[in-house]
Design a protein around this motif. Structure first.
Motif, PDB file in Angstrom:
ATOM      1  N   ARG A  68       0.820  -1.211   0.000  1.00 48.88           N
ATOM      2  CA  ARG A  68       0.000   0.000   0.000  1.00 48.88           C
ATOM      3  C   ARG A  68       0.856   1.264   0.000  1.00 48.88           C
ATOM      4  N   VAL A  69       1.863   1.280   0.874  1.00 47.33           N
ATOM      5  CA  VAL A  69       2.641   2.507   1.024  1.00 47.33           C
ATOM      6  C   VAL A  69       3.518   2.745  -0.202  1.00 47.33           C
ATOM      7  N   LYS A  70       3.994   1.688  -0.835  1.00 48.10           N
ATOM      8  CA  LYS A  70       4.785   1.842  -2.061  1.00 48.10           C
ATOM      9  C   LYS A  70       3.914   2.358  -3.211  1.00 48.10           C
ATOM     10  N   LYS A  71       2.703   1.826  -3.299  1.00 41.28           N
ATOM     11  CA  LYS A  71       1.780   2.278  -4.342  1.00 41.28           C
ATOM     12  C   LYS A  71       1.409   3.743  -4.139  1.00 41.28           C
ATOM     13  N   LEU A  72       1.183   4.128  -2.893  1.00 42.90           N
ATOM     14  CA  LEU A  72       0.815   5.509  -2.589  1.00 42.90           C
ATOM     15  C   LEU A  72       1.959   6.463  -2.936  1.00 42.90           C
ATOM     16  N   ARG A  73       3.180   6.038  -2.689  1.00 41.94           N
ATOM     17  CA  ARG A  73       4.335   6.878  -3.019  1.00 41.94           C
ATOM     18  C   ARG A  73       4.428   7.122  -4.521  1.00 41.94           C
ATOM     19  N   GLN A  74       4.093   6.123  -5.318  1.00 39.79           N
ATOM     20  CA  GLN A  74       4.131   6.268  -6.770  1.00 39.79           C
ATOM     21  C   GLN A  74       3.072   7.248  -7.276  1.00 39.79           C
ATOM     22  N   LYS A  75       1.959   7.327  -6.561  1.00 37.77           N
ATOM     23  CA  LYS A  75       0.824   8.114  -7.038  1.00 37.77           C
ATOM     24  C   LYS A  75       0.732   9.509  -6.416  1.00 37.77           C
ATOM     25  N   ALA A  76       1.552   9.779  -5.382  1.00 38.14           N
ATOM     26  CA  ALA A  76       1.432  11.045  -4.660  1.00 38.14           C
ATOM     27  C   ALA A  76       2.643  11.939  -4.873  1.00 38.14           C
ATOM     28  N   ARG A  77       2.377  13.230  -5.047  1.00 33.13           N
ATOM     29  CA  ARG A  77       3.461  14.200  -5.192  1.00 33.13           C
ATOM     30  C   ARG A  77       4.166  14.452  -3.856  1.00 33.13           C
ATOM     31  N   THR A  78       3.407  14.509  -2.777  1.00 34.67           N
ATOM     32  CA  THR A  78       3.947  14.765  -1.444  1.00 34.67           C
ATOM     33  C   THR A  78       3.398  13.724  -0.476  1.00 34.67           C
ATOM     34  N   VAL A  79       4.289  13.127   0.340  1.00 32.70           N
ATOM     35  CA  VAL A  79       3.877  12.148   1.347  1.00 32.70           C
ATOM     36  C   VAL A  79       4.234  12.677   2.734  1.00 32.70           C
TER      37      VAL A  79
END
Length: 306
Positions: A68-79
């Motif tokens: 989940r967190v890897k996928k979110l990093r790919q899709k988000a400009r800022t984490v």
């Protein structure tokens, strides 16, 4: 409109609930941002593309969390790592002092309240051998500590970030926010929290209570020490501990006690009990803390797995 996502990983979800603590200001937030993904608040199964800000709460404890967190990093400009579990592994990080089998057997096999005596395997994500802080797995742009982050701090930190500004944040320890006074003490002896009633206005560490305020990031208003409860470090390591490779929660706390009591280091260390749960309860899952040359964490892990 800015696209906002939130992701609760291994956590109690308290940090996500803390978002509501900003009360009417949440209307200001939602006026500038569209919530496009938040499993705890809405029925959207997968994060969409083009996320501007992703708020990640909780530690990484199983394979689904990792994916989940890897996928979110790919899709988000800022984490944003949101809360102490996301920033430093939190309570989930303590799992590293036990084997995976011991944990699963303790929960599903050996507990007196367990009836089935079977470890679930179907449709359950595989447990990792340890918990991880989010920043140890993906690049994190901002860290907001706290267990959970407090309302006054969120107003200063989160709202400016949503508006595209870099907030000016306090960088002091819990001690800097505490209204108690330090003074040299004699006949110091470590006390358990239930022993006696702390004197008003005097430093809890000086009174013998294991208070971690001097080595813990502030931003909580020193709520616990100001009400007679020793700080247990839920805000994560203070900035001076994080910045300096030769500074660790354990050695700096011992140094503080030396300063207050003028006792030799060896005498102080004899008094300190159950180091993982009293000194490192919120940071055992942090590679940043584990990899410090002066950290006690690697030795604790080896001792527990002998």
């Amino acid at each position: 409109m800015l696209k906002l996502a939130t992701e609760p990983l291994a956590s109690c979800a308290g940090c996500h609930m803390a978002l509501l603590d900003i009360h009417e200001d949440i209307l200001q937030l939602l006026g500038k941002a569209e919530l496009v993904y938040s499993p705890i608040l809405m029925d959207v199964k997968e994060p969409p593309d083009g996320i501007d800000i992703a708020i990640v709460g909780g530690a990484i404890r199983n394979k689904e969390n990792m994916e989940r967190v890897k996928k979110l990093r790919q899709k988000a400009r800022t984490v944003i790592a949101f809360g102490t579990c996301a920033c430093f592994g939190g309570i989930s990080g303590l799992s590293i002092i036990h084997s995976k089998d011991d944990i699963l057997n303790g929960v599903f096999m050996d507990s007196p309240s367990t009836v089935s005596k079977a470890i679930p395997k179907d449709d359950v994500p595989e447990l990792l051998y340890r918990g991880y802080a989010v920043g140890d797995i993906i690049k994190v742009d901002y860290y907001i500590t706290g267990c959970p982050p407090k309302e006054a701090f969120l107003r200063k930190a989160l709202l400016p970030l949503i508006e595209g500004n870099v907030p000016e944040l306090p960088k002091k320890s819990v001690c800097a926010e505490c209204n108690r006074n330090m003074e040299i003490v004699k006949n110091w002896k470590l006390k358990r929290r239930y022993e006696g009633i702390p004197e008003e206005g005097k430093c809890l560490l000086g009174q013998g209570y294991l208070c971690l305020g001097s080595v813990t990031f502030g931003r909580c208003g020193a709520l616990c020490p100001n009400h007679g409860i020793p700080c247990h470090g839920c805000g994560g390591p203070s900035l001076d501990v994080l910045r300096e490779p030769c500074r660790d929660l354990y050695n700096i706390l011992v140094m503080r006690i030396q300063h207050l009591t003028e006792l030799p280091q060896a005498e102080i260390e004899k008094e300190i009990y159950d180091v993982p749960h009293t000194i490192y309860p919120f940071v055992m899952g942090s590679k940043i803390m584990e990899n410090k040359s002066v950290s006690r964490i690697p030795d604790i892990i080896k001792e527990r797995h002998l």
